[in-house]
Design an enzyme around this catalytic site. Structure first.
Site, PDB file in Angstrom:
ATOM      1  CB  SER A 570      -0.942  -0.004   1.206  1.00 32.18           C
ATOM      2  OG  SER A 570      -1.927  -1.003   1.083  1.00 32.18           O
ATOM      3  CG  ASN A 773      -6.067 -10.753  -0.958  1.00 29.10           C
ATOM      4  OD1 ASN A 773      -7.078 -10.905  -0.309  1.00 29.10           O
ATOM      5  ND2 ASN A 773      -5.775 -11.514  -2.000  1.00 29.10           N
ATOM      6  CE1 TYR A 774      -0.835  -9.492   1.295  1.00 25.11           C
ATOM      7  CE2 TYR A 774      -1.180 -10.173  -0.966  1.00 25.11           C
ATOM      8  CZ  TYR A 774      -0.909 -10.481   0.348  1.00 25.11           C
ATOM      9  OH  TYR A 774      -0.728 -11.779   0.708  1.00 25.11           O
ATOM     10  CG  LEU A 775      -2.674  -2.653  -3.984  1.00 29.40           C
ATOM     11  CD1 LEU A 775      -2.894  -2.309  -5.440  1.00 29.40           C
ATOM     12  CD2 LEU A 775      -1.352  -2.064  -3.490  1.00 29.40           C
TER      13      LEU A 775
END
Length: 815
Positions: A570, A773-775
């Site tokens: 992110s 899932n990650y941003l």
């Protein structure tokens, strides 16, 4: 079963003449095959005994593709300072209509180790305009709010936006250019985009659906900071839906062994069919896949041997081609069904599944996510998985534990059997769980991505990663300094924050962590850890997920290894977007800049994929569309010059389309003529079908013949225009109208070229995993508002439903 992939025994060797009877030469097939995904509806009678467990069981959550971490306690984080403002679509993307929440006593607070369920306490009353400290935990081990029965609900005026999905599709997927027919230029040549966003007879239906969703539970406003261990007070659902039982193949469809038909009982026939459907896929070329399948099938054959006494001992003598041909014929029959027949089948399926799609959570109706039990089949695995080809057994009610409220009725399974157990644990958010037989991993049924519990879990995960900003510099300084301290084995193992990996891989990691990018002390530590170890041994053999997370928790409460991954993704994404200079950029240039940043993050997270098999074909279609757009612009330019030759002197109109030659134009116009004729034939057939349904006399064939003659005359005219730079324009078109059309096509050509570049550059990178899932989705929502980019261009409807809370951040928000 052993995980090694050694050769078959002598008993299973190929016949002396070298002939392979598996339905393909030498065990290798090609072409297409019947899809056998993990969600397919094939079935199997459970006959194989459970496999030997792995050394360590691993929880596998059906809705998560991430790594597993140990849930840790959470720590307070700073309250986001930016105010939330409405974003169109956020309300429509939330839960289904809510009702008054029923009151009941809170249940116990038993803790569960689950990535999606953390620890939380009874939510506090929210005071207006006063900051409240957030209790957060890492990634999926998220504290979830237990919504109160009296949680505030607000009535929201239904939105009547024009269908954004259709608009987005029109802008992104450029239609195949077509030549002018009937003396009129195509709408996309002159008036491109004027009708974008208009619904096609679905406006009333959409408006009606939105009016039914007037009362929306906006949990992020009701109590976004709740932090207790109780997730719900009442929970009622209908369990899971099992796949249908196996139906035997017709009597004339039999596999062959050594050239002869074999009569198999249903239990053995079903497993043979799993492989038979794949004989022309890449799986049938894989030695490990074939070996694991045959070993498991032989176990089935021991319990359910062929009815005619055939002894099946050699894989190469098996011929599954008759099964494959039957499956292909059934696929063709389904594909040939009329639209109404397909619609009826879908409706019947939807009606059957309807009661499983929702549950009652604290009196609110919320959608359930993965309510279908995975059907039996052959395990695919990812990459070189040692168990690929192994048999996935049928899951039965006796394998499943349900979680419901104490006062809720126990659902009845849709197949014979009784549930393994029923529990009433309101400290977890799953509705059902079972253990699959391949890897002994745990499967869970959760609420849908857009549910309040799942949304709270996602938001807390990203807030935990956001909190790491305040600690990361100190943490990195600490472990970098510790690497230079006198040798203390356990300290170095923990501080390097590396998970167990084989010694053979450490050389690669040493190259990646070269002295140019990091301290040489890393090399020294790795050399020490390699001492007295074999290549297959774990390099950090005394480090576990629990011990690593325990150390990380001492650096920042609630910190796990996965939080670092989310933070890095992110933070890097936010930085890359901020570095892009998009002043005066077109929409497609903005999208390319966003996708480039997304790609770089996906590479950072190692979210790679193999180039799709259809990539080259897809790119060739795009190149043809690109040339087609240039052809359309060329025809308009020549028409403009035919009106007045002075336009040839204007720079933006005199540039020719040098990459389309006469040979290509001839071929292109022939293709266009064939498509126009085919379109006319289909329209004629549809018109006659409608007339017949209304008991009216159908049109004569002469009507179609006249239409086709007219099309052919138009293309003869186009053929005569080849090589000319000035042509007559049919209709009442003005120079201004033609110039407007040329300008629009020029922009479309430029935009489509950028799309081609974007598609080709992303062929080896999977963008979806990091985006899901990650941003932090608030990065995208804020960026879209800053640069006036429709959220539909970057977030699918699924992601908008998953992250409704993120859609309301303002332009000042930063990760």
């Amino acid at each position: 079963m052993s995980t090694d992939s050694g050769p078959l025994s002598d008993e299973d060797s190929t016949m002396g003449d070298g002939v392979d009877l598996n339905g393909h030469a030498n065990g290798i097939g090609n072409g297409s095959h019947l899809p056998m995904s993990d969600d397919e509806d094939m079935s199997l009678l459970q006959t194989v005994p459970p496999r030997r467990n792995l050394k360590r069981k691993k929880s596998n959550y059906a809705e998560s593709s991430d790594e597993d971490d140990i849930p840790l306690a959470s720590s307070p984080a700073k309250q986001p300072t930016s105010a939330a403002i409405p974003m169109p679509g956020a309300v429509a993307a939330t839960t289904v209509p809510s009702s008054k929440a029923s009151k009941s006593k809170r249940l116990g607070t038993k803790k569960e180790e689950s990535d999606d369920d953390g620890y939380l306490k009874k939510p506090q009353k929210k005071k207006p305009r006063k900051k409240v400290k957030k209790e957060e935990s890492s990634d999926d081990d998220i504290p979830i709010v237990a919504p109160k029965s009296s949680a505030r609900k607000r009535k929201v005026k239904p939105e009547t936006r024009k269908t954004p999905a259709k608009k987005a599709k029109k802008e992104e997927d450029v239609e195949q250019p077509a030549s002018k027919v009937n003396g009129k230029a195509k709408a996309r040549e002159i008036n491109d985009g004027e009708d974008e966003g208009k619904g096609k007879g679905k406006g009333k239906k959409k408006k009606k659906e939105e009016e039914q969703e007037e009362e929306v539970y906006r949990w992020w406003e009701a109590d976004p900071n709740g932090d207790g261990s109780v997730k719900w007070q009442t929970l009622e659902h209908n369990g899971v839906i099992f796949p249908p039982p196996y139906e035997s193949l017709p009597s004339h469809v039999k596999m062959k062994y050594n050239g002869k038909d074999v009569r198999l009982p249903p239990e053995s026939e079903e497993v043979a069919g799993f492989y038979g459907a794949l004989i022309e896929s890449d799986h049938a070329k894989d030695t490990v896949f074939n070996k694991n399948f045959f070993n498991d099938w032989k176990e089935i054959l021991k319990k359910h041997p062929p009815l005619d006494g055939t002894k099946i001992t050699t894989f190469e003598k098996c011929d599954f081609r008759p099964m494959f041909d039957y499956f292909e014929s059934e696929k063709a029959k389904k594909k040939a069904l009329s639209a109404s027949e397909k619609k009826e089948l879908k409706k019947a399926k939807d009606d059957m599944e309807l009661k499983y799609t929702t549950c009652l959570l604290d009196g609110r109706k919320e959608k359930v996510g993965n309510f279908r039990v995975e059907p039996p089949g052959l395990f695919r695995g990812r990459g070189e998985h040692p168990k690929k080809g192994s048999l996935k057994l049928r899951v039965r009610p006796e394998d499943i534990t349900l979680n419901i409220g104490k006062d809720a009725p126990v659902p009845i399974p849709n197949m014979p059997g009784k549930w393994k157990s029923i529990q009433h644990d309101n400290t977890v958010t799953w509705l059902a769980t079972w253990t699959e037989n391949i890897n002994q991993s745990h499967k869970y049924v959760f609420l849908a991505a857009g549910s309040s519990l799942k949304g709270q879990s996602d938001m807390m995960k990203f807030e935990k990663a956001r909190e790491l900003k305040n600690y990361v510099d100190r943490i990195r300084a600490n472990y970098s300094g510790d690497l230079r301290l006198p040798f203390v084995l356990e300290t170095r193992k923990a501080k390097m924050k590396l998970t167990p990996l084989a010694v053979v891989h450490s050389v690669v990691n040493m190259l990646l962590l070269s002295p140019r990018t990091s301290s040489s002390s890393i090399f020294w530590n790795i050399r020490i850890f390699k001492e007295n170890k074999e290549d297959d041994d774990s390099l950090f053999d005394r480090v576990t997920t629990a011990s690593l997370n325990k150390h990380l928790n001492s650096e920042m409460k609630g910190l796990t290894a996965k939080v670092f991954r989310t933070y890095n993704a992110s933070a890097t994404f936010q930085r890359l977007l901020d570095e892009s200079d998009l002043e005066g950029a077109t929409l497609q240039e903005k999208l390319n800049a966003y996708n480039k940043a997304n790609r770089l993050v996906a590479i950072l997270c190692n979210h790679q994929r193999s180039v799709p098999k259809t990539h080259d074909q897809s790119m060739e279609k795009m190149r043809q569309k690109y040339k087609g757009l240039k052809y359309d612009r060329m025809k308009l330019r020549h028409g403009l010059f035919g009106m007045d030759s002075k336009y040839k002197k204007i720079d933006k109109y005199k540039e020719d389309e040098s990459d389309i030659d006469d040979d290509w134009i001839v071929e292109y116009e022939e293709q266009m003529k064939s498509k126009e004729i085919e379109k006319a034939e289909k329209k004629f057939a549809k018109e006659n079908e409608k007339l017949t349904e209304d008991d009216l006399k159908p049109q004569l064939d002469s009507v179609l013949e006249a239409r086709i003659r007219h099309i052919e005359e138009e293309f003869k005219r186009l053929a005569k225009e080849r090589g000319k730079t000035t042509v007559a324009v049919k209709g009442n078109k003005t120079p201004e109208k033609l110039m407007e059309g040329i300008d629009k096509l020029t922009e479309r050509i430029k935009s489509f070229k950028l799309q081609m570049v974007d598609r080709d550059e992303g062929k080896e990178v999977a963008l979806g995993t990091s985006k899901i899932n990650y941003l932090d989705p608030r990065i995208t929502a804020s960026w879209c508002k800053i640069h006036d980019v429709p959220i539909e261009k970057l977030f699918s409807k699924t992601l908008q439903v998953k992250f409704p809370w993120a859609m309301e951040v303002d332009t000042e928000w930063k990760f």
